[in-house]
Design a protein around this motif. Structure first.
Motif, PDB file in Angstrom:
ATOM      1  N   SER A   1       0.814  -1.217   0.000  1.00  0.00           N
ATOM      2  CA  SER A   1       0.000   0.000   0.000  1.00  0.00           C
ATOM      3  C   SER A   1       0.848   1.268   0.000  1.00  0.00           C
ATOM      4  CB  SER A   1      -0.950   0.011   1.203  1.00  0.00           C
ATOM      5  OG  SER A   1      -0.240  -0.055   2.421  1.00  0.00           O
ATOM      6  N   VAL A   2       2.079   1.185   0.487  1.00  0.00           N
ATOM      7  CA  VAL A   2       2.928   2.376   0.521  1.00  0.00           C
ATOM      8  C   VAL A   2       3.380   2.697  -0.898  1.00  0.00           C
ATOM      9  CG1 VAL A   2       5.083   3.374   1.361  1.00  0.00           C
ATOM     10  CG2 VAL A   2       3.667   1.993   2.893  1.00  0.00           C
ATOM     11  N   ALA A   3       2.955   3.865  -1.382  1.00  0.00           N
ATOM     12  CA  ALA A   3       3.232   4.257  -2.767  1.00  0.00           C
ATOM     13  C   ALA A   3       4.431   5.185  -2.877  1.00  0.00           C
ATOM     14  CB  ALA A   3       2.012   4.950  -3.371  1.00  0.00           C
ATOM     15  N   MET A   4       4.668   5.980  -1.842  1.00  0.00           N
ATOM     16  CA  MET A   4       5.655   7.041  -1.956  1.00  0.00           C
ATOM     17  C   MET A   4       6.040   7.509  -0.551  1.00  0.00           C
ATOM     18  SD  MET A   4       5.186  10.600  -4.119  1.00  0.00           S
ATOM     19  CE  MET A   4       4.029   9.775  -5.207  1.00  0.00           C
ATOM     20  N   TRP A   5       7.253   8.077  -0.445  1.00  0.00           N
ATOM     21  CA  TRP A   5       7.713   8.682   0.805  1.00  0.00           C
ATOM     22  C   TRP A   5       7.615  10.203   0.687  1.00  0.00           C
ATOM     23  CZ3 TRP A   5       8.056   4.535   3.640  1.00  0.00           C
ATOM     24  CH2 TRP A   5       8.589   3.353   3.118  1.00  0.00           C
ATOM     25  N   SER A   6       7.225  10.863   1.766  1.00  0.00           N
ATOM     26  CA  SER A   6       7.277  12.319   1.845  1.00  0.00           C
ATOM     27  C   SER A   6       8.230  12.701   2.962  1.00  0.00           C
ATOM     28  CB  SER A   6       5.899  12.921   2.128  1.00  0.00           C
ATOM     29  OG  SER A   6       6.009  14.292   2.458  1.00  0.00           O
ATOM     30  N   THR A   7       9.213  13.530   2.632  1.00  0.00           N
ATOM     31  CA  THR A   7      10.234  13.888   3.622  1.00  0.00           C
ATOM     32  C   THR A   7       9.764  14.950   4.605  1.00  0.00           C
ATOM     33  OG1 THR A   7      11.172  15.529   2.123  1.00  0.00           O
ATOM     34  CG2 THR A   7      12.117  13.306   2.048  1.00  0.00           C
ATOM     35  N   GLY A   8       8.632  15.596   4.331  1.00  0.00           N
ATOM     36  CA  GLY A   8       8.176  16.590   5.285  1.00  0.00           C
ATOM     37  C   GLY A   8       7.033  17.423   4.756  1.00  0.00           C
ATOM     38  N   ASN A   9       6.416  18.148   5.677  1.00  0.00           N
ATOM     39  CA  ASN A   9       5.257  18.974   5.358  1.00  0.00           C
ATOM     40  C   ASN A   9       5.534  20.448   5.624  1.00  0.00           C
ATOM     41  OD1 ASN A   9       2.306  19.646   5.026  1.00  0.00           O
ATOM     42  ND2 ASN A   9       2.613  20.264   7.160  1.00  0.00           N
ATOM     43  N   GLU A  10       5.405  21.267   4.577  1.00  0.00           N
ATOM     44  CA  GLU A  10       5.507  22.723   4.712  1.00  0.00           C
ATOM     45  C   GLU A  10       6.686  23.126   5.599  1.00  0.00           C
ATOM     46  OE1 GLU A  10       1.691  24.289   5.842  1.00  0.00           O
ATOM     47  OE2 GLU A  10       0.770  23.755   3.931  1.00  0.00           O
ATOM     48  N   ILE A  11       7.843  22.595   5.269  1.00  0.00           N
ATOM     49  CA  ILE A  11       9.059  22.869   6.035  1.00  0.00           C
ATOM     50  C   ILE A  11       9.439  24.335   5.865  1.00  0.00           C
ATOM     51  CG2 ILE A  11      11.468  22.234   6.356  1.00  0.00           C
ATOM     52  CD1 ILE A  11       9.335  20.064   7.121  1.00  0.00           C
ATOM     53  N   ARG A  12       9.689  25.021   6.975  1.00  0.00           N
ATOM     54  CA  ARG A  12       9.921  26.461   6.941  1.00  0.00           C
ATOM     55  C   ARG A  12      11.402  26.836   6.865  1.00  0.00           C
ATOM     56  NH1 ARG A  12       4.862  28.619   8.341  1.00  0.00           N
ATOM     57  NH2 ARG A  12       3.376  26.992   7.755  1.00  0.00           N
ATOM     58  N   ASP A  13      12.301  25.864   6.879  1.00  0.00           N
ATOM     59  CA  ASP A  13      13.721  26.183   6.717  1.00  0.00           C
ATOM     60  C   ASP A  13      13.945  26.836   5.349  1.00  0.00           C
ATOM     61  OD1 ASP A  13      13.231  23.756   8.382  1.00  0.00           O
ATOM     62  OD2 ASP A  13      15.352  23.974   8.837  1.00  0.00           O
ATOM     63  N   SER A  14      14.973  27.651   5.242  1.00  0.00           N
ATOM     64  CA  SER A  14      15.327  28.256   3.960  1.00  0.00           C
ATOM     65  C   SER A  14      15.756  27.170   2.983  1.00  0.00           C
ATOM     66  CB  SER A  14      16.464  29.258   4.134  1.00  0.00           C
ATOM     67  OG  SER A  14      17.670  28.594   4.493  1.00  0.00           O
ATOM     68  N   ILE A  15      15.684  27.492   1.685  1.00  0.00           N
ATOM     69  CA  ILE A  15      16.043  26.489   0.685  1.00  0.00           C
ATOM     70  C   ILE A  15      17.520  26.125   0.781  1.00  0.00           C
ATOM     71  CG2 ILE A  15      16.518  28.153  -1.170  1.00  0.00           C
ATOM     72  CD1 ILE A  15      15.147  26.077  -3.080  1.00  0.00           C
ATOM     73  N   SER A  16      18.361  27.047   1.208  1.00  0.00           N
ATOM     74  CA  SER A  16      19.786  26.728   1.363  1.00  0.00           C
ATOM     75  C   SER A  16      20.013  25.735   2.493  1.00  0.00           C
ATOM     76  CB  SER A  16      20.588  28.006   1.610  1.00  0.00           C
ATOM     77  OG  SER A  16      20.156  28.657   2.804  1.00  0.00           O
ATOM     78  N   THR A  17      19.188  25.820   3.533  1.00  0.00           N
ATOM     79  CA  THR A  17      19.266  24.840   4.628  1.00  0.00           C
ATOM     80  C   THR A  17      18.637  23.524   4.210  1.00  0.00           C
ATOM     81  OG1 THR A  17      19.174  26.583   6.316  1.00  0.00           O
ATOM     82  CG2 THR A  17      18.585  24.351   7.016  1.00  0.00           C
ATOM     83  N   ARG A  18      17.523  23.614   3.506  1.00  0.00           N
ATOM     84  CA  ARG A  18      16.780  22.405   3.149  1.00  0.00           C
ATOM     85  C   ARG A  18      17.485  21.528   2.129  1.00  0.00           C
ATOM     86  NH1 ARG A  18      12.492  23.403   0.275  1.00  0.00           N
ATOM     87  NH2 ARG A  18      12.394  25.686   0.291  1.00  0.00           N
ATOM     88  N   THR A  19      18.190  22.144   1.187  1.00  0.00           N
ATOM     89  CA  THR A  19      18.722  21.366   0.058  1.00  0.00           C
ATOM     90  C   THR A  19      19.616  20.211   0.485  1.00  0.00           C
ATOM     91  OG1 THR A  19      18.479  23.223  -1.460  1.00  0.00           O
ATOM     92  CG2 THR A  19      20.051  21.508  -2.071  1.00  0.00           C
ATOM     93  N   PRO A  20      20.645  20.426   1.338  1.00  0.00           N
ATOM     94  CA  PRO A  20      21.467  19.264   1.731  1.00  0.00           C
ATOM     95  C   PRO A  20      20.710  18.259   2.593  1.00  0.00           C
ATOM     96  CG  PRO A  20      22.147  21.235   2.927  1.00  0.00           C
ATOM     97  CD  PRO A  20      21.197  21.690   1.868  1.00  0.00           C
ATOM     98  N   LEU A  21      19.764  18.737   3.390  1.00  0.00           N
ATOM     99  CA  LEU A  21      18.987  17.822   4.225  1.00  0.00           C
ATOM    100  C   LEU A  21      18.066  16.963   3.367  1.00  0.00           C
ATOM    101  CD1 LEU A  21      18.038  20.315   7.089  1.00  0.00           C
ATOM    102  CD2 LEU A  21      19.817  18.557   7.144  1.00  0.00           C
TER     103      LEU A  21
END
Length: 731
Positions: A450-470
């Motif tokens: 039943s698991v179709a896909m993974w989502s790494t997070g919801n409406e993450i507020r970190d900046s894109i520069s912080t988010r990209t490596p994570l």
């Protein structure tokens, strides 16, 4: 019978003495699937003691727990409060309205048990499917480990601390939700999911170390890692036995033997050919079962059971999503994990009931907003034919609002040892909790069809520069462990730089909340990829956009069911107005609108009246078990003389139960705070519920009364048989 539920049947009332029971190690299920023969997995849910509040020294083996309350887990102490049936709600609660104005703090659990049935020399572990939160686990006074995240499972090796033979062992668990606010929605408190004790040979399958894939419809491919925790090298081979949905075993496949040194591990791979396969799909969720037997010098010493659904699921920009070669769209809803009056500790029957209600509205997919689900939840989505977007986190490094107790506190913090989870792929040295938890989710859930896909997070507020490596790291972990695509429920992707930035090419499917045009733009930009509306409002016009754009794989509505919390400033309400159905499953007008939009068989609300004359009482199931996974929703309807519901009535309904049954909770769809315990609940739009469980076999009589109205009575049949989840279309 579901293997996970068969575990309940076999272990049932064994709260103290652990016998070498033949029970399951995971959530495998295939009709009347076989149970383990070599490892023992004992249901550890019954027989706990509980104390509300802190208790100095409660982790010590000699602590006097004689005055503690006796109960079974799963248990949510927050939904009950300190003094049930008194109301647990408080306008000044530290959880605030975001936590539903419900209590936070510390709760302790203790359990005494014996290992008389477990041979000396076996490895013994305790596995928790979820503890909210900051769970510190002690065995015989020794702190084994602390696990912060309340939504991920963990398994602790307790062999060194345990006493074998008939000696008394004590496990103590401290749960701590003191740091508040801790979430934007209700999270509960306590050991709110299942617990099991696992005893294996020193040579055994590692934790969640079997991975099953179906590269084509006639091949089941399996890889499993065997660990040698013995004192000498062992000659090991692995035998796979696949059973079809009817329980018939296919010819066994055995690998070549390999020598595994003491303290080492080895991974074995093999293929099982399948003729005339019965595919898993949304209408016919056929499930096979794979028994992985570990052989040492040709003798079986361990086995692991895995549920298998033979299916192919593909995503691309040209055709969107295909299941077994047929185009399909996510007709999805997001769900939080509370079940209103049951809180976070929902019996399987309650979960099954909610999923069946949503399926009747045309829903075929669930987003586990915004945290990983329980294994028991995924067992049901496997059996009932849903697709699941399995989500990791609601926050990364930045808190949302002022929620100082949310997961951002732990996200980048170095994980303490032992983590209770498998090693993070590609990690060396200290490892942050987010990598540990992401690894845990993928490894535990990757065999669920039943698991179709993974989502790494919801409406993450970190900046894109912080988010990209994570994001890059989380995607790499998921890809190393599993072949499913990864997405993220992005917050304002155009404004945040995700549409034109690195995010677009890091994720496999571009997801975004409430910005459909931006999702389509990003998905169609070269190199193209499928897109997904990870969260949308309930306006049915959005479905036209989904239907008219092949690149869009579907949507997830906010939300499928009402949920506690996200109610700051709404006192005396403890919840908002979201949901196709309310907290007890009553379909709202918007639910019927989506039922029509998705083309599901039409249903309609009951006829209404104006003058209350009587209380009508009816259970959703006429048989109910003593199994803690079972509960019957007994509906009390304030009706007129013709039996029509009087929706304007808020009359207090008093429930009484006689015979071998107990009232677990009282509930209604009301968003206004009111205790869920005791025997009285105000009707909401003319309806209230008494939730009943059997305490033995026999006839249970349930009566519901209200002042000035003719009372109503119904009977249920109590049974000691285990609860067995349904398959396919359910109720």
């Amino acid at each position: 019978m579901a293997v996970a539920r068969l575990r309940k049947a076999a272990a049932g009332v064994l709260a103290v003495m652990i016998a070498p029971l033949a029970v399951v190690s995971g959530t495998a299920d295939a009709g009347t699937a076989a149970v383990n023969r070599y490892r023992t997995v004992t249901d550890f849910d019954p027989g706990w003691l509980f104390n509300y509040g802190d208790a100095g020294g409660a982790g010590d083996a000699s602590y006097n727990d004689g005055g503690w309350r006796k109960l079974s887990v799963p248990h949510d102490w927050s939904i009950e409060g300190k003094n049930p049936p008194a109301s647990p709600f408080s306008q000044s609660a530290p959880s605030t309205g975001r936590g539903g104005y419900l209590p936070a703090g510390i709760g302790w659990y203790r359990k005494h048990f014996s290992l008389a049935g477990v041979p000396t020399g076996r490895k013994v572990s305790l596995e928790f499917d979820g503890v909210m939160a900051n769970a510190s686990v002690y065995v015989n006074g020794t702190l084994i480990g602390t696990h912060p995240y309340g939504y991920t499972s963990f398994r602790y090796d307790i062999t060194a601390a345990a006493k074998f033979g008939g000696a008394d062992n004590v496990v103590a668990v401290k749960t701590d939700t003191t740091s508040q606010p801790a979430s934007r929605y209700y999270t509960g408190g306590g050991i709110y999911r299942d617990v099991r004790l696992i005893a294996t040979d020193p040579v055994h399958v590692g934790q969640w170390a079997t991975r099953v894939t179906t590269p084509n419809a006639t091949t089941v491919h399996a890889e499993t890692t065997v660990v040698n925790e013995g004192s000498s090298a062992a000659s090991v081979s692995v035998q796979g036995v696949l059973s079809d949905p009817g329980g018939a075993a296919l010819p066994a496949v055995t690998t070549a033997a390999r020598t595994i040194a003491a303290g080492a591990s080895a991974t074995f791979a093999y293929d099982v050919p399948v003729s005339n396969p019965k595919l898993w799909d949304l209408a016919n969720p056929n499930l096979y079962s794979l028994a992985t037997n570990v052989l040492v010098n040709g003798t079986a010493v361990d086995d692991d059971l895995t549920s298998v659904g033979i299916r192919t699921l593909t995503f691309n920009a040209a055709t969107g999503m295909s299941l077994n070669g047929k185009n399909v769209k996510f007709q999805g809803v997001a769900l939080h994990q509370d079940f209103h009056g049951l809180g976070m500790a929902a019996p399987q029957r309650a979960v099954q009931r909610r999923l069946a209600e949503l399926k009747a509205l045309g829903v075929n997919a669930i987003r586990t907003a915004h945290d990983p689900p329980s294994p028991a939840f995924l067992e049901l989505t496997d059996r009932m034919g849903f697709l699941v977007l399995d989500e990791f986190f609601d926050v990364w490094t930045q808190h949302k609002y002022s929620d100082v107790g949310d997961y951002a506190t732990y996200f980048g913090k170095t994980a303490s040892s032992p983590t209770g989870t498998p090693a993070v792929p590609g990690a060396s040295g200290s490892t942050p909790w987010y990598q540990v938890d992401a690894t845990s989710v993928v490894m535990r859930d990757r065999n669920h069809p039943s698991v179709a896909m993974w989502s790494t997070g919801n409406e993450i507020r970190d900046s894109i520069s912080t988010r990209t490596p994570l994001l890059t790291r989380m995607v790499s972990i998921a890809h190393a462990l599993d072949g499913r695509p990864v997405t993220q429920a992005l917050f304002r992707p155009g404004d945040s730089g995700d549409v034109t930035g690195a995010t677009r090419t890091i994720v496999d499917v571009f997801g975004g909340n409430y910005r459909p045009d931006e999702v389509i733009q990003a998905a169609k930009t070269s190199p193209t990829r499928a897109g997904l509306f990870t969260e949308m409002g309930t306006d049915t016009s959005a479905w036209t956009t989904v239907r008219n754009n092949a690149v869009v794989t579907g949507l997830f509505l906010w939300t499928g069911a009402a949920y506690l919390g996200e109610a700051d400033g709404l006192w005396p309400r403890g919840e908002g107005d979201f949901g196709l159905v309310d907290g007890v499953g009553t379909v709202r007008p918007i639910g019927y609108s989506w039922q029509r939009t998705w083309g599901a068989p039409a249903t309609s609300p009951p006829a209404t009246g104006t003058t209350a004359a009587r209380v009508l009482v009816a259970p959703d199931h006429s048989t109910v078990s003593t199994d803690t996974d079972d509960v019957s929703y007994v509906k009390a309807t304030v009706a007129d003389s013709a039996g029509r519901v009087v929706t304007g009535s808020s009359a207090p309904i008093t429930f009484s139960v006689s015979g071998p049954g107990v009232l677990v909770a009282v509930d209604s769809g009301s968003p206004v705070q009111e205790t869920f315990r005791g025997i009285v609940r105000k009707a909401y739009q003319g309806v209230a519920y008494g939730l009943v469980r059997a305490t033995g076999a026999g006839t249970i009589t349930v009566t519901a009364s209200a002042g000035g109205l003719t009372l109503g009575t119904t009977t249920l049949t109590g049974t000691t048989a285990p609860f067995v989840p349904c398959s396919g279309s359910c109720n």
